[in-house]
Design an enzyme around this catalytic site. Structure first.
Site, PDB file in Angstrom:
ATOM      1  NE  ARG A 128      74.721 -47.963 -78.546  1.00 24.52           N
ATOM      2  CZ  ARG A 128      75.249 -46.818 -78.903  1.00 24.52           C
ATOM      3  NH1 ARG A 128      74.671 -45.694 -78.573  1.00 24.52           N
ATOM      4  NH2 ARG A 128      76.372 -46.787 -79.592  1.00 24.52           N
ATOM      5  NE  ARG A 171      64.546 -34.571 -89.963  1.00 24.01           N
ATOM      6  CZ  ARG A 171      63.415 -34.835 -90.573  1.00 24.01           C
ATOM      7  NH1 ARG A 171      62.554 -35.679 -90.030  1.00 24.01           N
ATOM      8  NH2 ARG A 171      63.115 -34.265 -91.712  1.00 24.01           N
ATOM      9  NE  ARG A 214      60.335 -30.563 -85.654  1.00 21.40           N
ATOM     10  CZ  ARG A 214      60.318 -31.459 -86.611  1.00 21.40           C
ATOM     11  NH1 ARG A 214      59.220 -32.142 -86.884  1.00 21.40           N
ATOM     12  NH2 ARG A 214      61.386 -31.665 -87.354  1.00 21.40           N
ATOM     13  CD  GLN A 231      59.229 -36.223 -85.362  1.00 18.89           C
ATOM     14  OE1 GLN A 231      58.802 -35.541 -84.427  1.00 18.89           O
ATOM     15  NE2 GLN A 231      58.465 -36.616 -86.362  1.00 18.89           N
ATOM     16  CE1 TYR A 287      72.547 -41.804 -68.258  1.00 23.80           C
ATOM     17  CE2 TYR A 287      71.748 -43.333 -69.938  1.00 23.80           C
ATOM     18  CZ  TYR A 287      72.230 -43.088 -68.659  1.00 23.80           C
ATOM     19  OH  TYR A 287      72.394 -44.122 -67.777  1.00 23.80           O
ATOM     20  CB  THR A 308      71.289 -10.687 -86.010  1.00 20.04           C
ATOM     21  OG1 THR A 308      70.928  -9.351 -86.338  1.00 20.04           O
ATOM     22  CG2 THR A 308      71.709 -11.431 -87.261  1.00 20.04           C
TER      23      THR A 308
END
Lengths: 313, 313, 313, 313
Positions: free
Chosen positions: D206, D114, D233, D111, D123, D91
């Site tokens: 788009r 998530r 990541r 990705q 945007y 915390t």
């Protein structure tokens, strides 16, 4: 209130338990067996399963984004679940939920609620009158302050000191409830005490009660977050009074999702995390080098933690 | 993939649907009837109920932190649920969950995922090859850019322009898939194209595909968060392509929790929020005063929004 | 403890306040002026700003996904913020954060923590000894139970009953602390009482204290979630003892993000939500029809709520 | 759009950077130096710090629920932060926040999103027209599908196959944008193409663009959740195109909170988690036993993972 629920409404509870429905949903027989049954914890607390969603197959199914029941062979499901647990692919475990009815002392509830990833409906002492139920530790759990750990327990208190402490706790708990009722203008049977008084608002009178009084709530959490809760609260560093609830929930988890429970035990609960420097020490030990705290690069506290990990059987 | 799931595994799906279990949990017959059934949305999408937990009674039960089935009389349950909805006591609605299998275009998925309060397992294009399925709007949904709303649609395109646009969309979608397969070193039947090539990694080849391609996921959300999603996405301001999914889920919600659905419709979806200044204008109107935009204190846009609320039947 | 912090470490606090840094970040002068200053709430509580991120411009900036300071003209920023608030575009408000140091009674903390969308670090009574500080209501806040609202307060208690209640609260609070110290084997000066005793573990001794004792925490929340908290807790239905904290935070918000504060007041706090049936009644009233509860389709409680909204000036 | 932002508004950007304010808040000089500066990632992407709150001292301060700047001695702060990291007291790390402006390909954004524990403003291609910017891998990152890992890359493509793939990607990206503009009834300069056409709604047009097109967003996350993101990541198993963003953020983190960065590296990133059975194998190895996969109780995949951990220098 909970005793009122569980005693005076016993017939209704029996009714609920007796009702059976037909469903196409994933169903776990071992959990159905104990549905709605209060599992006793501490002196007046309990954990009771109210509902659940999903099973081990639902974890596998989500991992495969498939619709079926996963592979038929259990060892393949176990292998996949082990893989997910090992590699921290946590989202499939979010696909199962459990809803519990829990009765617990307020000071335990205060620790518990710090886990923010659950849904909670708590008994309201603004709206209703609390029951006369408070937690008194068993003598063997009446521990002294630890001298080495600011946040832990030492030896069990004995003799006159133990008796003294227990007497204070009990007397004050009883007195607090008596004064709570008095403030509410109620006698000990819950009847109006004095027609000429108004009685203090319940939301104020509750201030009188100490945090060993019991509260209760419905608590719903997904399997991923449950495991996070259990990894912290079923741990030996957790306070005893919350750990016993975590242990009751571990038993529930074992019935509910046995494959996930196995993976949780193997890869998280009974595994260990080594630091970069700790790993380096282990690599040298394996090569047969004599590694000491001094030449390990670890602090003495870290060294102690590493040795403990390596010595545990 | 989804067609593979729903076609070639049709037998297995039939098996799943045929299986019935006995449970003591809250069960909703109207939902059991459509469990696992894909509800068609757009040209290739669907929503399919995979699992659920709780019912209207579970909301009532959580509100009462009681264990039973709530009061027996439906009108009392409806009254309590209305009260909860009206006064934003939202936590009891968190006690119900639904898990859906959804197939949807990537650009819809991108809007959808901005709701962070759900659990998601998406089909992985790093791991697997995407199907040749893309969204092409029906002619009546091929709208021009709105001239008054930067974020909306105007009239439907017609004639040569409509045809031109549809041709571009279709041709490019087909071509993209063909090149996707080529990059993967696959022919149109999914067989290896050229033994002397390696094929691009799937996680790179997917870059080729436009966002009208379909993806799919398991999505689990509680009833409170579902209503938040629906209040935004079943709204007339939402893009048509996500609104149709929201509408399919509204139907599911009506079957699942009819009392909550009624309260949601009455107090949220078809109600309206008035600002402080808007309320003042309404009070004056009721007194019979002539209120205009100029003397209302509202901007012309706000005035327009108020008039629209007051004129709708 | 907080008084210890704020008194004995007063010099250090002065030091902290005196330090100034140069930053390129969005900075709010009106907030800098009261940074670190405890704002008194209740008898021993406070709210104190420890840090903040963003300002009204940061909301505008996020809404535009642009990098600058938004438009230079304040009325354009106000217009955009009003629009966001009116149409529930809530994510730009998540881009501002505030961190507060709060001292509050435990029973208030228990309500407060039900808002799960904040980060919290609370003073630990496992680790440290709580201060002798407890909340005693001012006489004008010593209310009787409401007779019409299960969850509210009625008239103020007076005379002998008021005195009796206050005496019980004070005596029991003092006695609880005395016994708490005794259990810890401490005298009233915090020195060891008896060398032959061990002292009960702090994590157990705390059980003795009632929920009117003060705790404290660091609490960090984004502006969107803060407004949600304030809309519920600065409301007249909130318990007085939490409402005063919410009101102190409203003042802080007004200094911090005046444009957002204005929009919050106009569109949420002082606006009202009408149900579908309530709206229909309003439309008929505006047309000059005589609408009564009976012909409105509203329950008598809903009718009362509607009339209250329409009559408030 | 981003180039427009960063180029045509260069003067304004310079203005923003030049402005300095006086603050009493925790300020990190090493971060101020690069505030607002885009850090280039991939061919057209960037990461840019927009704002931040807190520093290493804020972590320490929250852990102590104290108000000051923590202890003056850095080694004590490092020791406390190490302790927090080692024992998963997470915390205090939530008390620091960072807000980044990021430009990234859509497939990377999919990705990224998530991770639900951040605030995002993206945007909007419903509202605005996307720029003609798409990602094309450098030749050395144009990898074949891994033959051993369903979710990974193998050797780099070379020769004719590499050229072929790059040509397809580039041509199709260029063509998609040309058709996107056509559907919008725009010429390549963004001017209206044909006065007699309406142009397709942006929210539909788009759909034409592939997921290698760039989007951008503001992304705000607290330090705890940032570390979770980075641990997944910045890992070697993450796809290269998201890993480079994670690596840029690791650099930012090192500047921002050097003590926390050190602890993160030591205890999480470069440490390792051993399973119960893995630990048993390690204990036997240290005792000098000959442990093989066969007698270890580990699967061959787990054995491989363990050996890799133990052999890494």
């Amino acid at each position: 209130m909970s005793d009122i629920i569980l005693d005076s409404k016993a017939d209704q509870l029996a009714d609920v338990r007796a009702q059976r429905f037909s469903t196409g949903r994933a169903t776990v027989e071992a959990l159905e067996e104990i549905l709605y049954e209060p599992i006793k914890v501490l002196d007046h607390g309990f954990v009771r399963i109210v509902d659940y969603m999903g099973d081990d197959g639902a974890v596998v199914q989500a991992a495969r984004v498939s619709y079926g029941k996963g592979t038929k062979k259990v060892n393949q499901d176990q292998g996949l679940i082990n893989y997910l647990m090992r590699h921290r692919h946590t989202t499939p475990f979010e696909m199962c939920d459990i809803k519990l009815h829990i009765k617990l002392p307020i000071f335990v509830a205060r620790q518990w609620i710090r886990h923010r990833t659950a849904s909670v409906n708590e008994y309201s002492a603004r709206y209703s009158i609390l029951d006369k139920e408070f937690y008194i530790p068993e003598p063997q759990h009446l521990a002294a302050q630890s001298e080495v750990n600011n946040q832990g327990r030492g030896n069990v208190l004995v003799g006159a000191e133990a008796e003294h402490v227990l007497t204070l706790l009990k007397q004050d708990s009883v007195q607090a409830y008596s004064h709570y009722q008095d403030m509410l203008n109620l006698d000990e049977n819950g009847q109006i005490l004095d027609e000429n008084r108004s009685g203090l608002a319940r939301e104020l009178a509750r201030m009188e009660l100490p945090v060993n009084y019991y509260t209760q709530w419905y608590w719903k959490i997904n399997l991923h977050n449950l495991m996070h809760f259990l990894s912290l609260r079923a741990d030996s560093h957790a306070q005893y009074e919350i750990r016993v609830y975590a242990e009751a929930m571990l038993d529930i988890m074992r019935r509910w999702v046995p494959l996930t429970y196995h993976a949780f035990t193997e890869y998280r609960q009974q595994g260990a995390h080594l630091s970069k420097t700790g790993l380096q020490a282990v690599r040298r030990m394996i090569k047969g080098e004599i590694v000491t705290q001094e030449n390990s690069g670890l602090t003495s506290r870290e060294w102690g933690e590493l040795i403990k990990i390596l010595e545990t059987e």
